[in-house]
Design a protein around this motif. Structure first.
Motif, PDB file in Angstrom:
ATOM      1  N   ARG A   1      38.679  27.109  15.249  1.00  0.00           N
ATOM      2  CA  ARG A   1      38.014  27.721  16.402  1.00  0.00           C
ATOM      3  C   ARG A   1      36.493  27.526  16.334  1.00  0.00           C
ATOM      4  O   ARG A   1      35.838  27.364  17.372  1.00  0.00           O
ATOM      5  N   GLU A   2      35.940  27.540  15.134  1.00  0.00           N
ATOM      6  CA  GLU A   2      34.503  27.307  14.990  1.00  0.00           C
ATOM      7  C   GLU A   2      34.121  25.892  15.397  1.00  0.00           C
ATOM      8  O   GLU A   2      33.030  25.657  15.934  1.00  0.00           O
ATOM      9  N   ALA A   3      35.026  24.951  15.149  1.00  0.00           N
ATOM     10  CA  ALA A   3      34.709  23.539  15.399  1.00  0.00           C
ATOM     11  C   ALA A   3      34.785  23.160  16.873  1.00  0.00           C
ATOM     12  O   ALA A   3      34.153  22.183  17.294  1.00  0.00           O
ATOM     13  N   LEU A   4      35.521  23.908  17.681  1.00  0.00           N
ATOM     14  CA  LEU A   4      35.741  23.501  19.070  1.00  0.00           C
ATOM     15  C   LEU A   4      34.445  23.293  19.858  1.00  0.00           C
ATOM     16  O   LEU A   4      34.281  22.254  20.513  1.00  0.00           O
ATOM     17  N   PRO A   5      33.503  24.231  19.864  1.00  0.00           N
ATOM     18  CA  PRO A   5      32.278  23.984  20.638  1.00  0.00           C
ATOM     19  C   PRO A   5      31.453  22.823  20.082  1.00  0.00           C
ATOM     20  O   PRO A   5      30.686  22.196  20.826  1.00  0.00           O
TER      21      PRO A   5
ATOM     22  N   ARG B   1      21.899  10.050  10.075  1.00  0.00           N
ATOM     23  CA  ARG B   1      21.064  11.012  10.794  1.00  0.00           C
ATOM     24  C   ARG B   1      21.826  12.335  10.998  1.00  0.00           C
ATOM     25  O   ARG B   1      21.225  13.410  10.901  1.00  0.00           O
ATOM     26  N   ALA B   2      23.129  12.238  11.262  1.00  0.00           N
ATOM     27  CA  ALA B   2      23.946  13.443  11.412  1.00  0.00           C
ATOM     28  C   ALA B   2      23.962  14.261  10.133  1.00  0.00           C
ATOM     29  O   ALA B   2      23.903  15.500  10.161  1.00  0.00           O
ATOM     30  N   ARG B   3      24.016  13.595   8.990  1.00  0.00           N
ATOM     31  CA  ARG B   3      23.967  14.303   7.700  1.00  0.00           C
ATOM     32  C   ARG B   3      22.626  15.017   7.540  1.00  0.00           C
ATOM     33  O   ARG B   3      22.575  16.172   7.112  1.00  0.00           O
ATOM     34  N   GLU B   4      21.554  14.314   7.894  1.00  0.00           N
ATOM     35  CA  GLU B   4      20.222  14.910   7.774  1.00  0.00           C
ATOM     36  C   GLU B   4      20.095  16.154   8.649  1.00  0.00           C
ATOM     37  O   GLU B   4      19.433  17.124   8.263  1.00  0.00           O
ATOM     38  N   ARG B   5      20.750  16.128   9.811  1.00  0.00           N
ATOM     39  CA  ARG B   5      20.641  17.249  10.749  1.00  0.00           C
ATOM     40  C   ARG B   5      21.761  18.273  10.553  1.00  0.00           C
ATOM     41  O   ARG B   5      21.918  19.193  11.342  1.00  0.00           O
ATOM     42  N   GLU B   6      22.543  18.079   9.506  1.00  0.00           N
ATOM     43  CA  GLU B   6      23.595  19.025   9.112  1.00  0.00           C
ATOM     44  C   GLU B   6      24.613  19.253  10.217  1.00  0.00           C
ATOM     45  O   GLU B   6      24.995  20.377  10.540  1.00  0.00           O
ATOM     46  N   VAL B   7      25.091  18.149  10.778  1.00  0.00           N
ATOM     47  CA  VAL B   7      26.162  18.231  11.776  1.00  0.00           C
ATOM     48  C   VAL B   7      27.303  17.270  11.443  1.00  0.00           C
ATOM     49  O   VAL B   7      28.241  17.119  12.232  1.00  0.00           O
ATOM     50  N   TYR B   8      27.256  16.660  10.270  1.00  0.00           N
ATOM     51  CA  TYR B   8      28.255  15.653   9.906  1.00  0.00           C
ATOM     52  C   TYR B   8      29.550  16.314   9.450  1.00  0.00           C
ATOM     53  O   TYR B   8      29.549  17.260   8.667  1.00  0.00           O
ATOM     54  N   ALA B   9      30.671  15.805   9.967  1.00  0.00           N
ATOM     55  CA  ALA B   9      32.019  16.241   9.576  1.00  0.00           C
ATOM     56  C   ALA B   9      32.166  17.760   9.615  1.00  0.00           C
ATOM     57  O   ALA B   9      32.497  18.394   8.612  1.00  0.00           O
TER      58      ALA B   9
ATOM     59  N   ALA C   1      30.195  32.701  15.560  1.00  0.00           N
ATOM     60  CA  ALA C   1      28.759  32.426  15.422  1.00  0.00           C
ATOM     61  C   ALA C   1      28.483  31.121  14.689  1.00  0.00           C
ATOM     62  O   ALA C   1      27.597  30.354  15.074  1.00  0.00           O
ATOM     63  N   ALA C   2      29.254  30.853  13.624  1.00  0.00           N
ATOM     64  CA  ALA C   2      29.030  29.618  12.859  1.00  0.00           C
ATOM     65  C   ALA C   2      29.229  28.392  13.737  1.00  0.00           C
ATOM     66  O   ALA C   2      28.466  27.415  13.646  1.00  0.00           O
ATOM     67  N   GLY C   3      30.238  28.433  14.606  1.00  0.00           N
ATOM     68  CA  GLY C   3      30.490  27.312  15.500  1.00  0.00           C
ATOM     69  C   GLY C   3      29.381  27.133  16.521  1.00  0.00           C
ATOM     70  O   GLY C   3      28.975  26.005  16.824  1.00  0.00           O
ATOM     71  N   ARG C   4      28.879  28.245  17.052  1.00  0.00           N
ATOM     72  CA  ARG C   4      27.797  28.154  18.044  1.00  0.00           C
ATOM     73  C   ARG C   4      26.543  27.550  17.432  1.00  0.00           C
ATOM     74  O   ARG C   4      25.856  26.743  18.063  1.00  0.00           O
ATOM     75  N   GLU C   5      26.243  27.938  16.199  1.00  0.00           N
ATOM     76  CA  GLU C   5      25.040  27.418  15.541  1.00  0.00           C
ATOM     77  C   GLU C   5      25.132  25.907  15.330  1.00  0.00           C
ATOM     78  O   GLU C   5      24.184  25.160  15.610  1.00  0.00           O
ATOM     79  N   VAL C   6      26.291  25.443  14.835  1.00  0.00           N
ATOM     80  CA  VAL C   6      26.456  23.999  14.616  1.00  0.00           C
ATOM     81  C   VAL C   6      26.511  23.258  15.949  1.00  0.00           C
ATOM     82  O   VAL C   6      25.999  22.143  16.072  1.00  0.00           O
ATOM     83  N   ALA C   7      27.107  23.886  16.960  1.00  0.00           N
ATOM     84  CA  ALA C   7      27.165  23.254  18.280  1.00  0.00           C
ATOM     85  C   ALA C   7      25.772  23.054  18.853  1.00  0.00           C
ATOM     86  O   ALA C   7      25.479  22.013  19.459  1.00  0.00           O
ATOM     87  N   ASP C   8      24.892  24.031  18.669  1.00  0.00           N
ATOM     88  CA  ASP C   8      23.512  23.896  19.150  1.00  0.00           C
ATOM     89  C   ASP C   8      22.815  22.728  18.447  1.00  0.00           C
ATOM     90  O   ASP C   8      22.112  21.935  19.091  1.00  0.00           O
ATOM     91  N   ARG C   9      23.016  22.632  17.135  1.00  0.00           N
ATOM     92  CA  ARG C   9      22.404  21.515  16.398  1.00  0.00           C
ATOM     93  C   ARG C   9      23.000  20.176  16.840  1.00  0.00           C
ATOM     94  O   ARG C   9      22.290  19.166  16.951  1.00  0.00           O
TER      95      ARG C   9
ATOM     96  N   ALA D   1      29.513  17.179  20.919  1.00  0.00           N
ATOM     97  CA  ALA D   1      29.546  15.765  20.527  1.00  0.00           C
ATOM     98  C   ALA D   1      30.065  14.894  21.654  1.00  0.00           C
ATOM     99  O   ALA D   1      29.627  13.752  21.830  1.00  0.00           O
ATOM    100  N   GLY D   2      31.010  15.416  22.455  1.00  0.00           N
ATOM    101  CA  GLY D   2      31.626  14.633  23.507  1.00  0.00           C
ATOM    102  C   GLY D   2      30.716  14.298  24.671  1.00  0.00           C
ATOM    103  O   GLY D   2      31.111  13.533  25.564  1.00  0.00           O
ATOM    104  N   ARG D   3      29.500  14.813  24.675  1.00  0.00           N
ATOM    105  CA  ARG D   3      28.560  14.493  25.749  1.00  0.00           C
ATOM    106  C   ARG D   3      28.203  13.009  25.778  1.00  0.00           C
ATOM    107  O   ARG D   3      27.738  12.498  26.799  1.00  0.00           O
TER     108      ARG D   3
END
Length: 404
Positions: free
Chosen positions: A71-75, A48-56, A7-15, A80-82
């Motif tokens: 496993r959380e980071a994969l999605p 901007r990535a830091r502001e949107r909580e997707v950095y690193a 779930a944690a990975g899906r949430e960050v992936a959506d952001r 990001a690869g888009r």
């Protein structure tokens, strides 16, 4: 498709996907045909990535990341690869991503403070210097020629490397060298952290190559001439270089697969949108059954690739080496992604080869994926060796009887 990612990975992936669509792709569009991206633009995207909580996402929280496990980071990597700029914007691009992972795994506390922290913060860059020109280490890494000899409390490195990604821009280079010439290379090589400004480090040139026009990342040829580094700069244990490389390269190959999967998915989305709009021979191209089948095949291969990568990642997360699943994932994904991007270009016709769309840059970049991180042939060798190791003696005897 639901891949049952944590779930944690899906949430960050959506952001991350929202960040790429709303912040990164507009910058990409401005660069198409004009690149490469400037360091200032990347820095702005990272803020901007830091502001949107997707950095690193893959970096521990103590170093400024989100602390997602593998496993959380994969999605997130896939989202990001888009865009070719996406991984750099969230600080998850090669080679820094793999190098930071290596420092996290085997670095000393001093090494982590000196190198990992500034790398994680985006204040430094790194390179992994392992591949050598003919007749040195490449697809057969046992051929490594670079040496490191002990002299008091220092190591003296001599050698010739090339295809050192980001070698020109790097602040620190992770260099693989032979430290025991009498041992098999797998038991006689070590890794060293070499400051890029150390005496004797000579960047010969940036090798001209296919792709890279948007990111502008170098692939350097470097000579090391009597380069001295202290004992404290050895990364991990002495003569454990190849063991560490395997721990680094397995996850790195899978994160590469996910970044490229994101690229392929966006390429197909562009092709579907174009063919739905483009009229020819009395109807939209999307109504042509042969074109629909080509998209279906590409989508099917991409789904298979994603599934394979997640299986290999689970194997590693559970403590397995995962060498064969990783090899299968890498060679299959590299070819599936190349096929998807190639089909997208074909379906978009003249617009596909033009640089008003990102497909041409995708195509140039994806071709290298069948060579970098292990060529197709190397991974097939690993898979075939495992397959033949499992040949059943009873089956052979039965075949012999049948033929007799």
């Amino acid at each position: 498709m639901d891949y049952h990612d944590p779930a944690a990975g899906r949430e960050v992936a959506d952001r991350t996907r929202a960040f790429v669509e709303e912040d990164v792709i507009p910058v990409e569009r401005d660069l198409l045909g004009d690149g490469p991206v400037s360091a200032e633009t990347v820095a702005t995207l990272r803020e901007r990535a830091r502001e949107r909580e997707v950095y690193a996402p893959q970096i521990p929280e103590e170093y400024g990341g989100l602390g997602l496990d593998f496993r959380e980071a994969l999605p997130v990597f896939e989202a990001a690869g888009r865009s070719l700029l996406g991984p750099a914007a969230i600080r998850a691009a090669a080679p820094d991503e793999g190098n930071m992972h290596t420092l996290e795994m085997v670095g000393t506390d001093e090494q982590k403070e000196r190198w990992l922290r500034p790398l994680a913060e985006g204040e430094a860059r790194s390179a992994f210097s392992m591949t050598e020109p003919l007749q040195g280490g490449g697809s057969d890494p046992k051929m490594i020629r670079t040496t490191a000899e002990r002299d008091g409390d220092e190591w003296v490195i001599n050698g010739h490397k090339w295809w050192t990604t980001q070698g020109t821009e790097a602040d620190v280079l992770i260099v693989m060298a032979r430290t025991d010439p009498d041992a098999h290379p797998y038991q006689g090589c070590s890794m060293f952290l070499v400051p890029a400004d150390a005496d004797g480090v000579e960047v010969v040139r940036d090798i001209p190559h296919v792709g890279g026009e948007v990111t502008g990342m170098s692939h350097a040829e470097i000579r090391y001439r009597d380069v001295r580094v202290p004992e404290a700069n050895m990364l991990g244990a002495k003569n454990a270089g190849f063991a560490i490389a395997q721990r680094r390269l397995g996850p790195a190959r899978l994160t590469h697969c996910m970044r490229y999967s994101g690229m392929a998915q966006r390429a197909l989305e562009i092709a579907k949108a174009y063919t739905a709009e483009r009229q020819a021979f009395g109807e939209a191209l999307a109504e042509k059954e042969s074109l629909r089948h080509r998209v279906a095949d590409a989508e099917t291969q991409l789904h298979a690739a994603r599934t394979m990568v997640r299986h290999a990642a689970r194997t590693i997360a559970e403590g397995g080496e995962g060498r064969v699943p990783v090899a299968m994932s890498k060679v299959f994904t590299a070819n599936a992604v190349q096929h998807a991007v190639d089909e997208a270009i074909q379906l978009c016709g003249g617009n596909g080869i033009g640089k008003d769309l990102p497909l041409a840059d995708f195509y140039e970049n994806v071709r290298a994926f069948r060579i970098i991180d292990g060529a197709d042939e190397v991974h097939r060798r690993v898979i075939a060796r495992d397959a033949y190791d499992g040949v059943n003696e009873d089956a052979i005897e039965g075949i012999t009887r049948y033929e007799g």
